[in-house]
Enzyme design. Sequence first.
Site, PDB file in Angstrom:
ATOM      1  N   HIS A   1       2.870  -2.841   6.670  1.00 16.66           N
ATOM      2  CA  HIS A   1       1.638  -1.964   6.600  1.00 16.66           C
ATOM      3  C   HIS A   1       1.604  -0.714   7.429  1.00 16.66           C
ATOM      4  O   HIS A   1       2.471  -0.791   8.360  1.00 16.66           O
ATOM      5  CB  HIS A   1       0.436  -2.728   6.307  1.00 16.66           C
ATOM      6  CG  HIS A   1       0.285  -3.454   5.165  1.00 16.66           C
ATOM      7  ND1 HIS A   1      -0.552  -3.126   3.892  1.00 16.66           N
ATOM      8  CD2 HIS A   1       0.802  -4.613   4.822  1.00 16.66           C
ATOM      9  CE1 HIS A   1      -0.630  -4.146   3.173  1.00 16.66           C
ATOM     10  NE2 HIS A   1       0.337  -5.220   3.707  1.00 16.66           N
TER      11      HIS A   1
ATOM     12  N   GLU B   1       1.374   3.590   3.070  1.00 16.69           N
ATOM     13  CA  GLU B   1       1.646   3.083   4.303  1.00 16.69           C
ATOM     14  C   GLU B   1       3.332   2.740   4.233  1.00 16.69           C
ATOM     15  O   GLU B   1       3.629   1.623   4.132  1.00 16.69           O
ATOM     16  CB  GLU B   1       1.056   1.682   4.645  1.00 16.69           C
ATOM     17  CG  GLU B   1      -0.714   2.040   4.565  1.00 16.69           C
ATOM     18  CD  GLU B   1      -1.653   0.863   4.814  1.00 16.69           C
ATOM     19  OE1 GLU B   1      -1.032  -0.186   5.043  1.00 16.69           O
ATOM     20  OE2 GLU B   1      -2.836   0.908   4.319  1.00 16.69           O
TER      21      GLU B   1
ATOM     22  N   GLU C   1       1.415  -4.341  11.092  1.00 15.68           N
ATOM     23  CA  GLU C   1       0.807  -2.847  10.994  1.00 15.68           C
ATOM     24  C   GLU C   1       1.885  -2.195  11.806  1.00 15.68           C
ATOM     25  O   GLU C   1       1.986  -2.204  13.074  1.00 15.68           O
ATOM     26  CB  GLU C   1      -0.327  -2.820  11.375  1.00 15.68           C
ATOM     27  CG  GLU C   1      -1.235  -3.598  10.516  1.00 15.68           C
ATOM     28  CD  GLU C   1      -1.855  -2.952   9.347  1.00 15.68           C
ATOM     29  OE1 GLU C   1      -1.428  -1.821   9.207  1.00 15.68           O
ATOM     30  OE2 GLU C   1      -2.562  -3.568   8.553  1.00 15.68           O
TER      31      GLU C   1
ATOM     32  N   HIS D   1       0.726  -1.179  -0.117  1.00 19.33           N
ATOM     33  CA  HIS D   1       0.032   0.021   0.012  1.00 19.33           C
ATOM     34  C   HIS D   1       0.910   1.178  -0.037  1.00 19.33           C
ATOM     35  O   HIS D   1       1.802   1.390   0.847  1.00 19.33           O
ATOM     36  CB  HIS D   1      -0.973  -0.012   1.162  1.00 19.33           C
ATOM     37  CG  HIS D   1      -2.263  -0.992   1.334  1.00 19.33           C
ATOM     38  ND1 HIS D   1      -2.869  -1.557   2.146  1.00 19.33           N
ATOM     39  CD2 HIS D   1      -2.670  -1.542   0.067  1.00 19.33           C
ATOM     40  CE1 HIS D   1      -3.523  -2.371   1.814  1.00 19.33           C
ATOM     41  NE2 HIS D   1      -3.607  -2.578   0.529  1.00 19.33           N
TER      42      HIS D   1
END
Length: 349
Positions: free
Chosen positions: A207, A94, A308, A91
């Site tokens: 991410h 990100e 994340e 992404h």
Amino acid sequence: MTNSIEYINQRDSRAATVLSFPLTAYPTYQDYADQMAEFASDNPSICQLVDIGGTTEGVGGGDKRLLFIKLSDNVSVDEQEPRMMYTSSMHGDEIAGYPMMLSLIDYILTVYGDTGHTDHTRIKNLVENAEIWINPSANPDGTYNGSASNTSVVNARRGNGNNIDLNRNYPDNVAGAHYDGNAYQTETIAFMNLAASEHFVISANFHGGTELVNYPFDNAYVSQYEHPDGDWFEYTGVEYATHAQTDANAGSTAGAPYSYKPSYMTADDDSNVFPSPGVTHGAEWYRVFGGRQDYMNVSHQCKEVTIELSDTKILPESQLDDYWYYNRDALLDFLTQGTYGFRGTVVDD
């Protein structure tokens, strides 16, 4: 798949490194490509630059490529060693992991060459008993969106050059092929080809938007289908999150080179199913089809997780080195997990 270090450094004289580590700013694309080439050219016995193809915008040999650094002793030899992969920012907005992966490559190379470093033994074990593949930027078209010179991340977006979400673009064992209604993108095909050729043992893709370790499956609830290695995922997820939490808290100690964040890596899926804050099973958090994590686990038997790294997708540059220190040891611990277990060659007598 090609190996190449033929990137042109546009400076008048070649410095020891193009960038300074740990990074405290997002690199331009050219600085990124130059640094990846520099890593390989300065450390040819243990480091190789691997170009797996162009991006949607760069497929014809254009301005952006999908680049890996491969780290191993005897790096040009196909040894009977486990292969591990880190890749960030599929992404494109990100991007906390983008400079973090560059700092990780630099750290491994630096510490491996310094026999007096306190972390030398761990790094030596990794380099000499595994192949480590690191791709800092899996979607540079998205990251440098709107910047004709590929020098700014201000307008970074999630999608690739076609504005398609690459983490919904993989074959899915539940929803089937082309769940997102799109053709497999140039980037998707390049990563699928790499996975088929290299047979990675473990992997993580990085991410942003929250702070936790997410493990398979994204497309099925535990009550429907639990990964047979679920206990391993829970153990390594808690290990990663706990280590990152501990190191984020250590930033409060006198003389620490970074700020502390006592709430780091403590996001919770609120399901009351999983073992620790900062760790979640994918579908119990939210359900995803066409994701790379499930594709790698099902199609290639690679234990991949999604990590994340930051609540803020485009982390302020002033915090990049902080987040590097929060995650450095956890990143190395996860790679070390890939060195355990049986290894060898299966033959037909």
